[in-house]
Design a protein around this motif. Structure first.
Motif, PDB file in Angstrom:
ATOM      1  N   THR A  58     -75.931  42.696 -57.039  1.00 15.20           N
ATOM      2  CA  THR A  58     -77.334  43.209 -56.741  1.00 15.20           C
ATOM      3  C   THR A  58     -77.043  43.568 -55.181  1.00 15.20           C
ATOM      4  O   THR A  58     -76.141  42.680 -54.507  1.00 15.20           O
ATOM      5  N   THR A  59     -77.626  44.592 -54.553  1.00 11.99           N
ATOM      6  CA  THR A  59     -77.438  44.718 -53.329  1.00 11.99           C
ATOM      7  C   THR A  59     -78.098  43.855 -52.351  1.00 11.99           C
ATOM      8  O   THR A  59     -78.061  43.691 -51.013  1.00 11.99           O
ATOM      9  N   MET A  60     -79.237  42.929 -52.684  1.00 11.45           N
ATOM     10  CA  MET A  60     -79.890  41.736 -52.035  1.00 11.45           C
ATOM     11  C   MET A  60     -78.888  40.796 -52.027  1.00 11.45           C
ATOM     12  O   MET A  60     -79.027  39.833 -51.061  1.00 11.45           O
ATOM     13  N   ARG A 111     -76.552  49.549 -60.388  1.00 11.59           N
ATOM     14  CA  ARG A 111     -76.014  49.399 -59.204  1.00 11.59           C
ATOM     15  C   ARG A 111     -76.547  48.302 -58.469  1.00 11.59           C
ATOM     16  O   ARG A 111     -76.132  47.789 -57.334  1.00 11.59           O
ATOM     17  N   GLY A 112     -77.632  47.641 -59.027  1.00 16.52           N
ATOM     18  CA  GLY A 112     -78.407  46.333 -58.387  1.00 16.52           C
ATOM     19  C   GLY A 112     -79.219  46.572 -57.400  1.00 16.52           C
ATOM     20  O   GLY A 112     -79.679  45.727 -56.522  1.00 16.52           O
ATOM     21  N   SER A 113     -79.544  47.871 -56.972  1.00 19.33           N
ATOM     22  CA  SER A 113     -80.645  48.206 -55.705  1.00 19.33           C
ATOM     23  C   SER A 113     -82.048  48.120 -56.515  1.00 19.33           C
ATOM     24  O   SER A 113     -82.198  48.018 -57.964  1.00 19.33           O
ATOM     25  N   ASN A 114     -83.130  48.023 -55.700  1.00 16.04           N
ATOM     26  CA  ASN A 114     -84.513  47.970 -56.275  1.00 16.04           C
ATOM     27  C   ASN A 114     -84.553  46.681 -57.494  1.00 16.04           C
ATOM     28  O   ASN A 114     -85.327  46.785 -58.374  1.00 16.04           O
ATOM     29  N   LEU A 115     -84.006  45.595 -57.199  1.00  9.08           N
ATOM     30  CA  LEU A 115     -83.784  44.486 -58.187  1.00  9.08           C
ATOM     31  C   LEU A 115     -83.725  43.297 -57.321  1.00  9.08           C
ATOM     32  O   LEU A 115     -82.899  42.959 -56.560  1.00  9.08           O
ATOM     33  N   PRO A 168     -77.779  42.928 -46.451  1.00  9.50           N
ATOM     34  CA  PRO A 168     -78.011  42.977 -47.793  1.00  9.50           C
ATOM     35  C   PRO A 168     -79.602  43.063 -48.284  1.00  9.50           C
ATOM     36  O   PRO A 168     -80.230  42.222 -47.679  1.00  9.50           O
ATOM     37  N   CYS A 169     -80.240  43.911 -48.988  1.00 13.09           N
ATOM     38  CA  CYS A 169     -81.496  44.129 -49.118  1.00 13.09           C
ATOM     39  C   CYS A 169     -81.481  44.812 -50.408  1.00 13.09           C
ATOM     40  O   CYS A 169     -80.531  45.457 -51.208  1.00 13.09           O
TER      41      CYS A 169
END
Length: 303
Positions: free
Chosen positions: A26-28, A65-69, A221-222
């Motif tokens: 995840t991008t976060m 790709r794990g963004s918005n998650l 990371p966000c």
């Protein structure tokens, strides 16, 4: 779950891992483990994965790709399927392109712009996959996926495959039929683009990228925008007006660059991020009597 895991490994469908930490995906960079993590090496591998999941009556969900998650600290029960490089084919035919759900949206928009095709300039800074973008009708700069999608190839939970037209996708603001009404996986998408001036298209795309770089904290990371815009208001402006920029809970902080971003500044947990989301909701309602709804998808055990 052990039998399911062993059967997936024997089936040679791609990467299969047990108790894989989802903060790696995840991008976060937060989130607990998936009981079983699968990254299929092909569409056929994905379909075989779904057959095995159905046979074992296991819970499942898909990530790109794990963004918005935002994955909870307890992780995700069942099987997590990641659409990655194994499902990232691309075919260009005149003004129409067919692309796999695992293809990077940023990479796609860059490649297409260099070929003088217009329509995806808005996506140049959206850090997700094509499948995820279709799923949530991703958008920016006054446009979104619904403006360019011709049809989408969907694998539904019962194992059936179907092409859905733009109209059948029932797009709305950051939403599609796949989110609640007919849960499914976008395997591939067909986009209808237009030929244009290559230099002009590339210039527009670069301006969009630069705008995002200057206004959004992608150096931390966000997960992207946390809240939906409660139109006619804008979430970031409301949060800034409430004086919440820079506010921290644990390792999570509201970005000082953009109020609608929460960044993982110091080994944040999902619980830190959730507490910050709840604090923002409460503060904005108290000050402006406006209810804030999350755009980021919150998933995991107990959800």
């Amino acid at each position: 779950m052990k039998q399911l895991l062993e059967e997936l490994i024997r089936a040679d469908i791609g990467k299969v891992l047990e108790n894989e930490p989802l903060k790696k995906h995840t991008t976060m960079k937060v989130g607990g483990p998936a009981d079983v993590f699968v990254e299929p090496k092909s569409i056929e591998g994905l379909m075989k994965t779904m057959e095995i999941i159905k046979k074992h009556h296991a819970d499942w969900r898909v990530i790109g790709r794990g963004s918005n998650l935002l994955v909870l600290d307890e992780g995700i029960a069942g099987v997590v399927i990641k659409l990655g490089n194994g499902i990232s084919h691309l075919t260009i035919q005149d003004e129409e392109i067919t692309v796999g759900g695992g293809y990077s949206l940023v990479s796609l928009s860059t490649l297409i712009s260099r070929k003088g095709l217009s329509g995806l300039e808005f996506a140049s800074g959206i850090p997700g996959s094509v499948g995820g973008a279709v799923y949530m009708n991703a958008g920016a700069h006054g446009s979104d996926i619904s403006n360019v999608l011709k049809k989408a190839h969907i694998l539904f939970a019962d194992g059936t495959l179907e092409w859905l037209s733009n109209e059948e996708m029932e797009f709305s603001y950051r939403s599609s039929i796949l989110q609640k009404k007919r849960p499914g996986i976008c395997l591939e998408a067909v986009f209808q683009l237009k030929k244009g001036d290559r230099d002009s298209i590339v210039s527009t795309m670069q301006k969009n990228k630069e705008y995002r770089r200057e206004t959004q904290p992608w150096n931390h990371p966000c997960a992207g925008s946390i809240f939906r815009n409660p139109l006619p208001h804008y979430a970031g402006q409301l949060i800034e007006k409430a004086g919440l920029k820079g506010y921290k809970i644990g390792g999570a902080k509201i970005s000082e660059m953009h109020g609608n971003f929460i960044v993982n500044e110091d080994n944040a947990t999902a619980s830190d991020v959730l507490a910050l989301i709840d604090f923002v909701k409460k503060t904005i309602y108290e000050q402006f009597q406006i209810k804030m709804e999350t755009e980021v998808e919150i998933v995991g055990r107990n959800k």
